[in-house]
Design a protein around this motif. Structure first.
Motif, PDB file in Angstrom:
ATOM      1  N   HIS A  59       0.814  -1.217   0.000  1.00  0.00           N
ATOM      2  CA  HIS A  59       0.000   0.000   0.000  1.00  0.00           C
ATOM      3  C   HIS A  59       0.848   1.268   0.000  1.00  0.00           C
ATOM      4  O   HIS A  59       0.475   2.261  -0.627  1.00  0.00           O
ATOM      5  CB  HIS A  59      -0.982  -0.022   1.176  1.00  0.00           C
ATOM      6  CG  HIS A  59      -2.096  -0.986   0.958  1.00  0.00           C
ATOM      7  ND1 HIS A  59      -2.083  -2.255   1.478  1.00  0.00           N
ATOM      8  CD2 HIS A  59      -3.239  -0.892   0.240  1.00  0.00           C
ATOM      9  CE1 HIS A  59      -3.178  -2.891   1.110  1.00  0.00           C
ATOM     10  NE2 HIS A  59      -3.893  -2.095   0.350  1.00  0.00           N
ATOM     11  N   ILE A  60       1.993   1.245   0.669  1.00  0.00           N
ATOM     12  CA  ILE A  60       2.845   2.439   0.620  1.00  0.00           C
ATOM     13  C   ILE A  60       3.419   2.611  -0.778  1.00  0.00           C
ATOM     14  O   ILE A  60       3.562   3.733  -1.263  1.00  0.00           O
ATOM     15  CB  ILE A  60       3.957   2.428   1.706  1.00  0.00           C
ATOM     16  CG1 ILE A  60       4.618   3.811   1.835  1.00  0.00           C
ATOM     17  CG2 ILE A  60       5.026   1.407   1.396  1.00  0.00           C
ATOM     18  CD1 ILE A  60       3.770   4.876   2.402  1.00  0.00           C
ATOM     19  N   ARG A  61       3.711   1.505  -1.468  1.00  0.00           N
ATOM     20  CA  ARG A  61       4.180   1.613  -2.865  1.00  0.00           C
ATOM     21  C   ARG A  61       3.096   2.249  -3.730  1.00  0.00           C
ATOM     22  O   ARG A  61       3.387   3.102  -4.572  1.00  0.00           O
ATOM     23  CB  ARG A  61       4.549   0.236  -3.414  1.00  0.00           C
ATOM     24  CG  ARG A  61       5.921  -0.223  -3.042  1.00  0.00           C
ATOM     25  CD  ARG A  61       6.411  -1.403  -3.889  1.00  0.00           C
ATOM     26  NE  ARG A  61       5.445  -2.492  -4.026  1.00  0.00           N
ATOM     27  CZ  ARG A  61       5.357  -3.532  -3.207  1.00  0.00           C
ATOM     28  NH1 ARG A  61       6.172  -3.636  -2.169  1.00  0.00           N
ATOM     29  NH2 ARG A  61       4.457  -4.477  -3.412  1.00  0.00           N
ATOM     30  N   TYR A  62       1.835   1.821  -3.543  1.00  0.00           N
ATOM     31  CA  TYR A  62       0.728   2.431  -4.288  1.00  0.00           C
ATOM     32  C   TYR A  62       0.634   3.925  -3.987  1.00  0.00           C
ATOM     33  O   TYR A  62       0.430   4.743  -4.886  1.00  0.00           O
ATOM     34  CB  TYR A  62      -0.606   1.777  -3.946  1.00  0.00           C
ATOM     35  CG  TYR A  62      -0.772   0.348  -4.389  1.00  0.00           C
ATOM     36  CD1 TYR A  62      -0.078  -0.180  -5.470  1.00  0.00           C
ATOM     37  CD2 TYR A  62      -1.651  -0.495  -3.719  1.00  0.00           C
ATOM     38  CE1 TYR A  62      -0.249  -1.490  -5.872  1.00  0.00           C
ATOM     39  CE2 TYR A  62      -1.838  -1.820  -4.117  1.00  0.00           C
ATOM     40  CZ  TYR A  62      -1.132  -2.304  -5.191  1.00  0.00           C
ATOM     41  OH  TYR A  62      -1.301  -3.603  -5.587  1.00  0.00           O
ATOM     42  N   LEU A  63       0.766   4.276  -2.711  1.00  0.00           N
ATOM     43  CA  LEU A  63       0.657   5.684  -2.323  1.00  0.00           C
ATOM     44  C   LEU A  63       1.811   6.503  -2.902  1.00  0.00           C
ATOM     45  O   LEU A  63       1.589   7.607  -3.415  1.00  0.00           O
ATOM     46  CB  LEU A  63       0.621   5.814  -0.798  1.00  0.00           C
ATOM     47  CG  LEU A  63       0.470   7.224  -0.237  1.00  0.00           C
ATOM     48  CD1 LEU A  63      -0.800   7.895  -0.763  1.00  0.00           C
ATOM     49  CD2 LEU A  63       0.463   7.190   1.282  1.00  0.00           C
ATOM     50  N   LEU A  64       3.012   5.977  -2.848  1.00  0.00           N
ATOM     51  CA  LEU A  64       4.159   6.698  -3.416  1.00  0.00           C
ATOM     52  C   LEU A  64       4.030   6.837  -4.932  1.00  0.00           C
ATOM     53  O   LEU A  64       4.409   7.861  -5.504  1.00  0.00           O
ATOM     54  CB  LEU A  64       5.465   5.989  -3.044  1.00  0.00           C
ATOM     55  CG  LEU A  64       5.861   6.083  -1.572  1.00  0.00           C
ATOM     56  CD1 LEU A  64       7.029   5.165  -1.272  1.00  0.00           C
ATOM     57  CD2 LEU A  64       6.174   7.514  -1.181  1.00  0.00           C
ATOM     58  N   GLU A  65       3.475   5.826  -5.567  1.00  0.00           N
ATOM     59  CA  GLU A  65       3.231   5.898  -7.012  1.00  0.00           C
ATOM     60  C   GLU A  65       2.183   6.970  -7.316  1.00  0.00           C
ATOM     61  O   GLU A  65       2.329   7.757  -8.245  1.00  0.00           O
ATOM     62  CB  GLU A  65       2.757   4.536  -7.507  1.00  0.00           C
ATOM     63  CG  GLU A  65       2.561   4.436  -8.996  1.00  0.00           C
ATOM     64  CD  GLU A  65       2.088   3.049  -9.405  1.00  0.00           C
ATOM     65  OE1 GLU A  65       1.007   2.953 -10.002  1.00  0.00           O
ATOM     66  OE2 GLU A  65       2.807   2.071  -9.096  1.00  0.00           O
ATOM     67  N   TYR A  66       1.137   7.018  -6.513  1.00  0.00           N
ATOM     68  CA  TYR A  66       0.066   7.997  -6.695  1.00  0.00           C
ATOM     69  C   TYR A  66       0.581   9.429  -6.515  1.00  0.00           C
ATOM     70  O   TYR A  66       0.216  10.322  -7.270  1.00  0.00           O
ATOM     71  CB  TYR A  66      -1.070   7.709  -5.715  1.00  0.00           C
ATOM     72  CG  TYR A  66      -2.133   8.772  -5.666  1.00  0.00           C
ATOM     73  CD1 TYR A  66      -3.084   8.881  -6.677  1.00  0.00           C
ATOM     74  CD2 TYR A  66      -2.184   9.679  -4.617  1.00  0.00           C
ATOM     75  CE1 TYR A  66      -4.060   9.866  -6.638  1.00  0.00           C
ATOM     76  CE2 TYR A  66      -3.152  10.658  -4.564  1.00  0.00           C
ATOM     77  CZ  TYR A  66      -4.085  10.756  -5.576  1.00  0.00           C
ATOM     78  OH  TYR A  66      -5.036  11.734  -5.535  1.00  0.00           O
ATOM     79  N   THR A  67       1.459   9.629  -5.507  1.00  0.00           N
ATOM     80  CA  THR A  67       1.958  10.976  -5.219  1.00  0.00           C
ATOM     81  C   THR A  67       3.133  11.369  -6.102  1.00  0.00           C
ATOM     82  O   THR A  67       3.561  12.513  -6.077  1.00  0.00           O
ATOM     83  CB  THR A  67       2.392  11.104  -3.748  1.00  0.00           C
ATOM     84  OG1 THR A  67       3.435  10.170  -3.488  1.00  0.00           O
ATOM     85  CG2 THR A  67       1.227  10.885  -2.812  1.00  0.00           C
ATOM     86  N   GLY A  68       3.670  10.418  -6.845  1.00  0.00           N
ATOM     87  CA  GLY A  68       4.806  10.723  -7.698  1.00  0.00           C
ATOM     88  C   GLY A  68       6.129  10.677  -6.947  1.00  0.00           C
ATOM     89  O   GLY A  68       7.128  11.181  -7.415  1.00  0.00           O
ATOM     90  N   GLY A  69       6.133  10.081  -5.776  1.00  0.00           N
ATOM     91  CA  GLY A  69       7.363   9.959  -4.987  1.00  0.00           C
ATOM     92  C   GLY A  69       7.128  10.373  -3.549  1.00  0.00           C
ATOM     93  O   GLY A  69       6.000  10.640  -3.127  1.00  0.00           O
ATOM     94  N   ASP A  70       8.210  10.431  -2.815  1.00  0.00           N
ATOM     95  CA  ASP A  70       8.155  10.770  -1.398  1.00  0.00           C
ATOM     96  C   ASP A  70       7.763  12.236  -1.222  1.00  0.00           C
ATOM     97  O   ASP A  70       8.132  13.083  -2.033  1.00  0.00           O
ATOM     98  CB  ASP A  70       9.518  10.512  -0.769  1.00  0.00           C
ATOM     99  CG  ASP A  70       9.452  10.236   0.705  1.00  0.00           C
ATOM    100  OD1 ASP A  70      10.511  10.020   1.303  1.00  0.00           O
ATOM    101  OD2 ASP A  70       8.348  10.224   1.288  1.00  0.00           O
ATOM    102  N   LEU A  71       7.006  12.537  -0.166  1.00  0.00           N
ATOM    103  CA  LEU A  71       6.574  13.905   0.113  1.00  0.00           C
ATOM    104  C   LEU A  71       7.006  14.324   1.507  1.00  0.00           C
ATOM    105  O   LEU A  71       7.011  13.499   2.419  1.00  0.00           O
ATOM    106  CB  LEU A  71       5.046  14.009   0.039  1.00  0.00           C
ATOM    107  CG  LEU A  71       4.387  13.774  -1.298  1.00  0.00           C
ATOM    108  CD1 LEU A  71       2.870  13.780  -1.142  1.00  0.00           C
ATOM    109  CD2 LEU A  71       4.803  14.843  -2.282  1.00  0.00           C
TER     110      LEU A  71
END
Length: 90
Positions: A59-71
Motif C-alpha cells: 500500500h505504501i508503494r501504491y501511495l508513493l506511485e500515486y503521489t509521484g514519490g516521497d513527500l
C-alpha cells in the motif's frame, strides 16, 4: 455589569516561538517514507504476519506511485489521502 474584553492568557499555553513547534524547513526532514519506516518498526514489534506486513509495503508503494514519490510531512493532508482512497477504491 461590564464584560472584561481583554484576552486572557491560559496559564500553561504554549508560546508561539516554542522550540517544540517545527518550521516548514524542520518538518521537511520528516517525509512520508520516513514516517512509514517508523510505523513499520512499531508494527514489526507487534508480531504481525508476513502477509500483513507485506500488505503495508504494497500500500505504501501504491501511495508513493500515486503521489509521484516521497513527500515532506507538511504536504500530507486529508485531501491527498481522500483522493488516493477514492482512486484505489474504484
Amino acid at each position: 455589569m461590564a464584560k472584561d474584553t481583554k484576552k486572557k492568557k491560559r496559564k500553561y499555553s504554549r508560546s508561539k516561538t516554542s522550540s517544540r513547534r517545527m518550521s516548514k524547513q524542520d518538518s521537511g526532514t520528516l517525509t512520508l517514507y520516513s514516517m512509514f519506516d517508523k510505523f513499520m518498526i512499531y508494527k514489526e514489534t507487534e508480531s504481525l504476519t508476513d502477509i500483513t506486513l507485506n500488505d503495508y509495503h504494497k500500500h505504501i508503494r501504491y501511495l508513493l506511485e500515486y503521489t509521484g514519490g516521497d513527500l515532506p510531512s507538511y504536504e500530507l493532508n486529508l485531501e491527498l489521502f481522500s483522493w488516493f482512497y477514492w482512486v484505489h477504491d474504484t
